[in-house]
Design an enzyme around this catalytic site. Structure first.
Site, PDB file in Angstrom:
ATOM      1  N   LYS A   1     -31.592  -1.187-141.913  1.00  0.00           N
ATOM      2  CA  LYS A   1     -31.204  -0.297-142.968  1.00  0.00           C
ATOM      3  C   LYS A   1     -32.451   0.308-143.681  1.00  0.00           C
ATOM      4  O   LYS A   1     -32.411   1.733-144.210  1.00  0.00           O
ATOM      5  CB  LYS A   1     -30.329  -1.076-143.996  1.00  0.00           C
ATOM      6  CG  LYS A   1     -28.945  -1.513-143.357  1.00  0.00           C
ATOM      7  CD  LYS A   1     -28.067  -0.421-143.241  1.00  0.00           C
ATOM      8  CE  LYS A   1     -26.692  -0.864-142.560  1.00  0.00           C
ATOM      9  NZ  LYS A   1     -25.886   0.358-142.180  1.00  0.00           N
TER      10      LYS A   1
ATOM     11  N   SER B   1     -27.961   0.304-147.075  1.00  0.00           N
ATOM     12  CA  SER B   1     -27.684  -0.974-147.808  1.00  0.00           C
ATOM     13  C   SER B   1     -28.693  -1.257-148.885  1.00  0.00           C
ATOM     14  O   SER B   1     -29.630  -0.966-148.707  1.00  0.00           O
ATOM     15  CB  SER B   1     -27.454  -2.060-146.811  1.00  0.00           C
ATOM     16  OG  SER B   1     -27.187  -3.267-147.423  1.00  0.00           O
TER      17      SER B   1
ATOM     18  N   TYR C   1     -30.627  -6.769-139.933  1.00  0.00           N
ATOM     19  CA  TYR C   1     -30.109  -5.702-140.613  1.00  0.00           C
ATOM     20  C   TYR C   1     -30.769  -4.872-141.836  1.00  0.00           C
ATOM     21  O   TYR C   1     -30.774  -3.847-141.786  1.00  0.00           O
ATOM     22  CB  TYR C   1     -28.791  -6.601-141.385  1.00  0.00           C
ATOM     23  CG  TYR C   1     -27.766  -5.604-141.985  1.00  0.00           C
ATOM     24  CD1 TYR C   1     -26.821  -4.989-141.431  1.00  0.00           C
ATOM     25  CD2 TYR C   1     -27.781  -5.774-143.533  1.00  0.00           C
ATOM     26  CE1 TYR C   1     -26.039  -4.337-142.160  1.00  0.00           C
ATOM     27  CE2 TYR C   1     -26.963  -5.089-144.136  1.00  0.00           C
ATOM     28  CZ  TYR C   1     -25.743  -4.153-143.468  1.00  0.00           C
ATOM     29  OH  TYR C   1     -24.879  -3.450-144.066  1.00  0.00           O
TER      30      TYR C   1
HETATM   31  P1  NAP Z   1     -16.249  -2.853-141.171  1.00  0.00           P
HETATM   32  O1  NAP Z   1     -15.335  -3.113-141.976  1.00  0.00           O
HETATM   33  O2  NAP Z   1     -16.878  -4.120-140.085  1.00  0.00           O
HETATM   34  O3  NAP Z   1     -16.194  -1.661-140.144  1.00  0.00           O
HETATM   35  C1  NAP Z   1     -17.243  -1.158-139.302  1.00  0.00           C
HETATM   36  C2  NAP Z   1     -16.579   0.093-138.747  1.00  0.00           C
HETATM   37  O4  NAP Z   1     -17.837   0.456-137.733  1.00  0.00           O
HETATM   38  C3  NAP Z   1     -15.403  -0.049-137.869  1.00  0.00           C
HETATM   39  O5  NAP Z   1     -14.803   1.174-137.929  1.00  0.00           O
HETATM   40  C4  NAP Z   1     -16.007  -0.340-136.478  1.00  0.00           C
HETATM   41  O6  NAP Z   1     -15.352   0.359-135.440  1.00  0.00           O
HETATM   42  C5  NAP Z   1     -17.282   0.624-136.476  1.00  0.00           C
HETATM   43  N1  NAP Z   1     -18.363   0.220-135.470  1.00  0.00           N
HETATM   44  C6  NAP Z   1     -19.130  -1.067-135.569  1.00  0.00           C
HETATM   45  N2  NAP Z   1     -19.898  -1.113-134.470  1.00  0.00           N
HETATM   46  C7  NAP Z   1     -19.561   0.232-133.781  1.00  0.00           C
HETATM   47  C8  NAP Z   1     -20.167   0.413-132.705  1.00  0.00           C
HETATM   48  N3  NAP Z   1     -21.110  -0.116-131.931  1.00  0.00           N
HETATM   49  N4  NAP Z   1     -19.710   1.773-132.166  1.00  0.00           N
HETATM   50  C9  NAP Z   1     -18.729   2.517-132.820  1.00  0.00           C
HETATM   51  N5  NAP Z   1     -18.278   1.965-134.044  1.00  0.00           N
HETATM   52  C10 NAP Z   1     -18.853   1.005-134.276  1.00  0.00           C
HETATM   53  O7  NAP Z   1     -17.678  -2.478-141.898  1.00  0.00           O
HETATM   54  P2  NAP Z   1     -17.937  -1.820-143.504  1.00  0.00           P
HETATM   55  O8  NAP Z   1     -17.968  -3.114-144.286  1.00  0.00           O
HETATM   56  O9  NAP Z   1     -17.031  -0.677-143.595  1.00  0.00           O
HETATM   57  O10 NAP Z   1     -19.419  -1.291-143.464  1.00  0.00           O
HETATM   58  C11 NAP Z   1     -19.564   0.077-143.250  1.00  0.00           C
HETATM   59  C12 NAP Z   1     -21.174   0.447-143.165  1.00  0.00           C
HETATM   60  O11 NAP Z   1     -21.371   0.109-144.549  1.00  0.00           O
HETATM   61  C13 NAP Z   1     -22.149  -0.217-142.362  1.00  0.00           C
HETATM   62  O12 NAP Z   1     -23.018   0.631-141.865  1.00  0.00           O
HETATM   63  C14 NAP Z   1     -22.434  -1.363-143.241  1.00  0.00           C
HETATM   64  O13 NAP Z   1     -23.669  -1.721-142.919  1.00  0.00           O
HETATM   65  C15 NAP Z   1     -22.683  -0.778-144.628  1.00  0.00           C
HETATM   66  N6  NAP Z   1     -22.580  -1.573-145.680  1.00  0.00           N
HETATM   67  C16 NAP Z   1     -21.479  -2.340-145.808  1.00  0.00           C
HETATM   68  C17 NAP Z   1     -21.519  -3.347-147.146  1.00  0.00           C
HETATM   69  C18 NAP Z   1     -20.474  -4.090-147.330  1.00  0.00           C
HETATM   70  O14 NAP Z   1     -20.609  -4.719-148.309  1.00  0.00           O
HETATM   71  N7  NAP Z   1     -19.115  -4.059-146.761  1.00  0.00           N
HETATM   72  C19 NAP Z   1     -22.736  -3.310-147.852  1.00  0.00           C
HETATM   73  C20 NAP Z   1     -23.870  -2.530-147.662  1.00  0.00           C
HETATM   74  C21 NAP Z   1     -23.672  -1.570-146.292  1.00  0.00           C
HETATM   75  P3  NAP Z   1     -14.344  -0.436-134.373  1.00  0.00           P
HETATM   76  O15 NAP Z   1     -13.522  -1.335-135.303  1.00  0.00           O
HETATM   77  O16 NAP Z   1     -13.412   0.443-133.636  1.00  0.00           O
HETATM   78  O17 NAP Z   1     -15.290  -1.360-133.472  1.00  0.00           O
END
Ligand code: NAP
Length: 259
Positions: A173, A156, A169
């Site tokens: 990261k 991130s 967080y």
């Molecule tokens: P999201 O929509 O909340 O989706 C999270 C995913 O991770 C879901 O498929 C969830 O599965 C899975 N997950 C969470 N905790 C888990 C666990 N303990 N074990 C197994 N699976 C788990 O998040 P996102 O925004 O797509 O983010 C994806 C990645 O990008 C993350 O690492 C996040 O930190 C990073 N990121 C996101 C952003 C942003 O703006 N969105 C920015 C920077 C970085 P289930 O639903 O089955 O639990």
């Protein structure tokens, strides 16, 4: 047999490359689902991974199969060392090795440091840093034997800059970036390339409660990112075009921060 309708010679038929396996953690929804779609389109057999969202994961697998792609489902909690040993290790032994690992699953539990309890600190560190380490450790032996592999860690921009309210967080990261750079150095000679992608503000379930208009003011490109914006860069890093790229962090943030 009519002209133009010949079977390919057996020698050609048997040299078809076997499907390449790609595990995308947390691919039931959000950024991970977009990465899974992208890698499936690029010819990978995608391991769609989830913890709770089984129905969404199943629907994604059906969607991928419906357009001629291939994949399988895999469920475990990335924060559980026991589950990784019980579920992932045997899956890799029987169906691996993996050609691609995308450590994407992650959570945020925000709060100011002075009032952050151990549960939120440990929970985020376990899911966002220790999990990716343990998963990587489980898939590395197969990649080492095959002398090839691509690992992409979804970090991130806040791991590069810090962010008030996200001590846990941003520390996790930033740790993932350090892990990425170290793994790249340790395994370059074995042709295992390890990079990180650092998304900025991407519209998913994770960001629905954030103040969008305020954040948009800080984004030079003037819009939120989409999961597909991130998936495109991950697809590149898993492709032949990125064969000389390792140990890098690529920000996908609309210009919000350099990497
Ligand atoms: P999201 O929509 O909340 O989706 C999270 C995913 O991770 C879901 O498929 C969830 O599965 C899975 N997950 C969470 N905790 C888990 C666990 N303990 N074990 C197994 N699976 C788990 O998040 P996102 O925004 O797509 O983010 C994806 C990645 O990008 C993350 O690492 C996040 O930190 C990073 N990121 C996101 C952003 C942003 O703006 N969105 C920015 C920077 C970085 P289930 O639903 O089955 O639990």
């Amino acid at each position: 047999m009519e002209a133009g309708n010949e079977e390919p010679p057996l020698s050609q038929a048997t040299t078809q490359p076997s499907p390449r396996n790609a595990l995308v953690t947390g691919s039931s929804r959000g950024i991970g689902a977009a990465i899974a779609r992208r890698l499936a389109r690029d010819g990978f057999r995608v391991w769609i991974h989830y913890r709770e969202s089984g129905e969404a994961a199943e629907a994604l697998l059906k969607e991928i199969q419906g357009v001629g792609g291939d994949g399988r489902l895999l469920a475990f909690d990335v924060a559980s060392a026991e589950a990784i040993e019980r579920v992932l290790v045997p899956a890799v032994a029987s169906e691996g090795p993996l050609d691609v690992l995308v450590n994407n699953a992650g959570i945020a539990r925000d709060g100011l440091a002075a009032r952050m309890g151990d549960a939120n600190w440990d929970g985020v560190l376990e899911a966002d840093l220790s999990g990716p380490f343990r998963i990587t450790r489980a898939v590395l032996p197969g990649m080492l034997k095959a002398r090839r592999g691509r690992i992409v860690n979804i970090a991130s921009v806040v791991g590069l800059t810090g962010n008030p309210g996200q001590a846990n967080y941003s520390a996790a990261k930033a740790g993932l970036v350090g892990l990425t750079r170290t793994l790249a150095l340790e395994y370059a000679k074995r042709n295992i390339l390890v990079n990180a992608v650092a998304p900025g503000f991407i519209e998913t379930d994770m960001t629905t409660r954030l103040p969008k208009e305020k954040i948009l003011e800080q984004i030079p490109l003037g819009r939120a990112g989409t999961p597909e914006d991130v998936a495109g860069v991950v697809g590149f890093l898993c492709s032949d075009a990125a064969a000389y790229v390792t140990g890098q962090v690529i920000a996908v943030s609309g210009g919000m921060v350099g990497s």
